[in-house]
Design a protein around this motif. Structure first.
Motif, PDB file in Angstrom:
ATOM      1  N   TYR A 429      -1.543 -42.176  57.564  1.00 37.98           N
ATOM      2  CA  TYR A 429      -0.812 -41.509  58.641  1.00 37.98           C
ATOM      3  C   TYR A 429      -1.547 -41.643  59.979  1.00 37.98           C
ATOM      4  CZ  TYR A 429       3.109 -39.207  56.274  1.00 37.98           C
ATOM      5  OH  TYR A 429       4.292 -38.952  55.633  1.00 37.98           O
ATOM      6  N   ASP A 430      -2.850 -41.501  59.949  1.00 36.64           N
ATOM      7  CA  ASP A 430      -3.608 -41.612  61.195  1.00 36.64           C
ATOM      8  C   ASP A 430      -3.464 -43.011  61.791  1.00 36.64           C
ATOM      9  OD1 ASP A 430      -5.787 -40.756  63.154  1.00 36.64           O
ATOM     10  OD2 ASP A 430      -6.717 -42.492  62.206  1.00 36.64           O
ATOM     11  N   ASN A 433       0.075 -43.522  63.188  1.00 37.99           N
ATOM     12  CA  ASN A 433       0.317 -42.638  64.327  1.00 37.99           C
ATOM     13  C   ASN A 433      -0.469 -43.040  65.569  1.00 37.99           C
ATOM     14  OD1 ASN A 433       2.263 -41.020  63.140  1.00 37.99           O
ATOM     15  ND2 ASN A 433       0.765 -39.590  62.279  1.00 37.99           N
ATOM     16  N   ARG A 436       1.932 -45.463  67.028  1.00 40.86           N
ATOM     17  CA  ARG A 436       3.130 -44.793  67.550  1.00 40.86           C
ATOM     18  C   ARG A 436       2.827 -44.039  68.846  1.00 40.86           C
ATOM     19  NH1 ARG A 436       7.528 -43.819  64.189  1.00 40.86           N
ATOM     20  NH2 ARG A 436       7.851 -41.786  65.161  1.00 40.86           N
ATOM     21  N   ARG A 437       1.727 -43.322  68.872  1.00 39.71           N
ATOM     22  CA  ARG A 437       1.412 -42.532  70.065  1.00 39.71           C
ATOM     23  C   ARG A 437       1.209 -43.439  71.275  1.00 39.71           C
ATOM     24  NH1 ARG A 437      -1.524 -39.321  66.229  1.00 39.71           N
ATOM     25  NH2 ARG A 437      -3.459 -40.424  66.731  1.00 39.71           N
ATOM     26  N   THR A 531       6.842 -34.722  72.538  1.00 37.44           N
ATOM     27  CA  THR A 531       5.789 -33.897  71.960  1.00 37.44           C
ATOM     28  C   THR A 531       5.037 -34.685  70.903  1.00 37.44           C
ATOM     29  OG1 THR A 531       7.219 -33.027  70.215  1.00 37.44           O
ATOM     30  CG2 THR A 531       7.217 -31.854  72.345  1.00 37.44           C
ATOM     31  N   THR A 532       3.894 -34.168  70.522  1.00 37.96           N
ATOM     32  CA  THR A 532       3.100 -34.835  69.481  1.00 37.96           C
ATOM     33  C   THR A 532       3.895 -34.986  68.198  1.00 37.96           C
ATOM     34  OG1 THR A 532       1.036 -33.995  70.412  1.00 37.96           O
ATOM     35  CG2 THR A 532       0.987 -34.701  68.112  1.00 37.96           C
ATOM     36  N   SER A 533       4.632 -33.960  67.825  1.00 40.70           N
ATOM     37  CA  SER A 533       5.414 -34.042  66.590  1.00 40.70           C
ATOM     38  C   SER A 533       6.523 -35.083  66.700  1.00 40.70           C
ATOM     39  CB  SER A 533       6.012 -32.674  66.251  1.00 40.70           C
ATOM     40  OG  SER A 533       6.887 -32.238  67.275  1.00 40.70           O
ATOM     41  N   GLU A 534       7.063 -35.275  67.900  1.00 39.79           N
ATOM     42  CA  GLU A 534       8.083 -36.301  68.093  1.00 39.79           C
ATOM     43  C   GLU A 534       7.484 -37.703  68.056  1.00 39.79           C
ATOM     44  OE1 GLU A 534      11.348 -33.972  70.899  1.00 39.79           O
ATOM     45  OE2 GLU A 534       9.537 -34.829  71.813  1.00 39.79           O
ATOM     46  N   ASN A 536       4.617 -38.565  66.344  1.00 36.56           N
ATOM     47  CA  ASN A 536       4.043 -38.866  65.035  1.00 36.56           C
ATOM     48  C   ASN A 536       5.130 -39.084  63.987  1.00 36.56           C
ATOM     49  OD1 ASN A 536       1.456 -38.680  66.008  1.00 36.56           O
ATOM     50  ND2 ASN A 536       1.091 -36.612  65.230  1.00 36.56           N
ATOM     51  N   GLN A 538       7.053 -38.639  60.545  1.00 33.09           N
ATOM     52  CA  GLN A 538       7.363 -37.483  59.692  1.00 33.09           C
ATOM     53  C   GLN A 538       6.392 -37.396  58.518  1.00 33.09           C
ATOM     54  OE1 GLN A 538      11.301 -37.696  57.998  1.00 33.09           O
ATOM     55  NE2 GLN A 538      10.818 -36.219  56.396  1.00 33.09           N
ATOM     56  N   ILE A 539       5.861 -36.215  58.281  1.00 30.30           N
ATOM     57  CA  ILE A 539       4.926 -36.034  57.173  1.00 30.30           C
ATOM     58  C   ILE A 539       5.689 -35.843  55.865  1.00 30.30           C
ATOM     59  CG2 ILE A 539       3.146 -35.093  58.686  1.00 30.30           C
ATOM     60  CD1 ILE A 539       3.886 -32.294  57.614  1.00 30.30           C
TER      61      ILE A 539
END
Length: 628
Positions: A429-430, A433, A436-437, A531-534, A536, A538-539
């Motif tokens: 994930y890291d 992401n 993505r970021r 936002t960060t959640s947008e 990253n 989806q977990i």
């Protein structure tokens, strides 16, 4: 600016000293002097000559027959994210649209260039250890000579991995061509070739320098990164001689090797993402070396502005551009609309990767947003806007071709972690992401913008004559254009690129290029940053869903960079993606241009045919690839 590894002198010397016939010839056998024989008495007497011979191995990449055009641009189409424009008998069209045959010239050109590089590498690997300086030189001389051997071993491994990727089982030799040799090699199983490729690159990594390179030569960490990619291809699906798509029974061992190499590289932290996605490609276009982002790249040097050691990057694969303010670009690499619409809102990679416009002779962007113009959208990363536009780069540029970027390595890490752990780990994930970021501009101050019309004005005669200029605000790359007029005023506009890095509202000015029309005004507004959640992923995804997300992420990040078709093949989904894309474009309109659906044959087009020029001479190749 980049420090060219090729000077005029080295190009000339490499051309003279690297005459060879690599396992193939034209339809009639030719009497030639093999490279190893020619150079025995004239080269490898000192370090400089050994260096020039090593650069000759690199030089095989720096050609339109290899990474300046054929392998980089033509061989990556047609897929779910790109396709060649139009229909016709041109090799670049027939190959892209899955109509290539064994007599197609480009296949033979690329095949020959790769074998040329291999034979040059074989000579360097053999001859340098025979030099007195290799054993008895001073420490600096021995270190340099060992490096040259390492570079040749890496390049031999890389060239063979590309042959296997494109043709499957191929002739294989690790000995230079000698006078009187039988140059007609039989096909060798790809897994045997992969074994030697892995060995070559592992040995190369032991002697290659660790320090960040100042030019395009390979170093230790780049070799290990490329080994990880090759291991993933060795463990992926490929078309076998029986016509089936298979992966080796021990494919996870290759993934473990890839994991090991990636972990060793990242533990040293030699690479770093450029915070700006767009800046990566602007730097490439301006010949600015960026070793933190670009792990392995092919050098091009084109002082004469001709084909020799030149590239078509930025000419063939940019937005359609008319000659004028910029040199022209022919815009042959199209982007299907469903790929453009697949990007998430706020992903800055979309507008920088896909040109929904053409560029006219005065540098204005003309939107392609009406009728069937969405079938003319092109790749955009290497636009003429960002290039030097020097006299030497009007047709053949010397923009380097980047084989691997750091974001690619991060996505590879996410993939192997997901595969080996039966699902995504925090490491996976890291890694994804981080990519993505950056794509959403997380580490850039400021944000994107939008433009709104305030007054429509009067008297304008054509949308193409109305220019919307955006200046100030601290950001870059935002672009808007008029799509339609209404009663002589502006009807609708479109944001062609939302830009990034705007910390204050820029100024918007509307002018007419033909002096007709006035009074239109517009204002810009800064869009909120995701936002960060947008940003990253989806977990909680399972293994299969994470892989699908990873496959899509590679499309968004690496579009147009030469790897999509190869990725789809190693995942075993090229046929599925062509069918899926055809269905998607047909929902837009029934006659949307996507010819590959009628031509692609599963169990055939995952490999290219052995070139007819090769098989006519080399009778040791006793079969053709399936269904050709």
């Amino acid at each position: 600016m980049k420090k060219y590894i090729f000077s005029r002198r080295v190009i000339i010397a490499a051309g003279i000293t690297c005459l060879l016939l690599p396992l193939n010839s034209c339809n009639n056998e030719l009497e030639v002097t093999p490279y190893s024989y020619f150079t025995t008495s004239t080269f490898f007497s000192n370090v400089d000559e050994a260096y020039m011979a090593t650069l000759g191995v690199y030089e095989s990449m720096s050609s339109v027959d290899s990474y300046g055009y054929d392998i980089s641009l033509i061989f990556d189409a047609d897929t779910d994210i790109s396709q060649m424009s139009g229909l016709g008998a041109d090799d670049w069209r027939t190959i892209g649209h899955y109509q290539g045959i064994s007599q197609t010239t480009v296949f033979y050109n690329a095949w020959s260039k790769l074998y040329e590089g291999i034979d040059r590498a074989n000579v360097v690997i053999e001859r340098i250890p025979q030099m007195d300086l290799y054993t008895n030189g001073n420490p600096a001389q021995k270190e340099q000579l060992a490096r040259f051997v390492g570079e040749a071993k890496f390049l031999r491994g890389f060239y063979y991995s590309e042959l296997v990727r494109l043709w499957g089982d191929v002739p294989f030799k690790t000995k230079s061509s000698q006078s009187g040799d039988n140059l007609k090699g039989a096909l060798v199983d790809r897994q045997e070739i992969y074994t030697q490729v892995i060995k070559d690159i592992q040995e190369a990594a032991l002697v290659l320098p660790e320090q960040t390179p100042a030019d395009e030569r390979i170093n230790k960490w780049a070799a290990k990164s490329m080994l990880a990619r090759i291991a993933m291809f060795a463990g992926g699906y490929s078309l076998n001689a029986d016509g089936t798509m298979k992966r080796s029974s021990n494919y996870k061992e290759y993934y473990k090797l890839a994991q090991k190499e990636i972990n060793e590289v990242l533990a040293q932290n030699p690479y770093k993402l450029n915070p700006s996605f767009s800046k990566v490609f602007k730097n490439q276009c301006q010949h600015v070396l960026e070793p933190g982002e670009n792990i392995f790249q092919v050098a091009f040097y084109n002082p004469a502005g001709t084909m020799s050691n030149g590239s078509w990057v930025g000419y063939f694969n940019g937005p359609l551009t008319a000659t004028g303010l910029y040199p022209n670009s022919i815009g042959r690499c199209l982007v299907p609309k469903p790929f453009y619409t697949s990007f998430k809102d706020g992903d800055q990679r979309r507008d920088f990767s896909v040109a929904t416009y053409s560029i006219n002779n005065v540098g204005n962007k003309l939107p392609l947003l009406t009728a069937r113009q969405d079938e003319s959208w092109t790749a955009a990363k290497w636009s003429r806007e960002y290039q030097t536009n020097s006299a030497q780069e009007r047709a053949y540029t010397h923009i380097n071709w980047v084989v691997m970027r750091y974001s690619d390595l991060l996505l590879m890490r996410a993939e192997v972690e997901n595969e080996l752990n039966e699902g995504p780990t925090p490491i996976a994930y890291d890694a994804i992401n981080q990519v993505r970021r950056r794509g959403f501009g997380a580490d850039i101050a400021g944000s994107r913008i939008a433009v709104d019309i305030v007054n429509k004005g009067t008297g304008y005669t054509a949308p193409a004559n109305v220019v919307i200029s955006i200046t100030g605000g601290g950001g870059s790359d935002a672009s808007a254009a008029v799509v339609t007029l209404a009663s002589g005023g502006i009807g609708t506009i479109a944001m062609l690129r939302s830009g990034d890095g705007y910390t204050s509202v820029p100024t918007v000015t509307i002018t007419s290029t033909n002096g007709k029309g006035s009074g239109a005004t517009a204002v810009a507004r800064i869009l909120p940053k995701p936002t960060t959640s947008e940003m990253n992923l989806q977990i909680g995804l399972n293994k299969a869903d994470f892989l699908k997300a990873l496959q899509q992420e590679r499309a968004w990040e690496l579009a147009g960079e030469g790897m999509r078709r190869a990725d789809l093949i190693r995942w075993g989904i090229l046929a599925d993606k062509i069918t899926e894309t055809n269905a998607a474009v047909k929902l837009i309109r029934s006659n949307y241009f996507y010819p590959s659906i009628a031509n692609f044959v599963a169990g055939k087009h995952e490999l290219y045919p052995y070139p007819q020029n090769e098989t006519d001479v080399n009778k040791s190749i006793t079969r053709q690839n399936p269904k050709y």
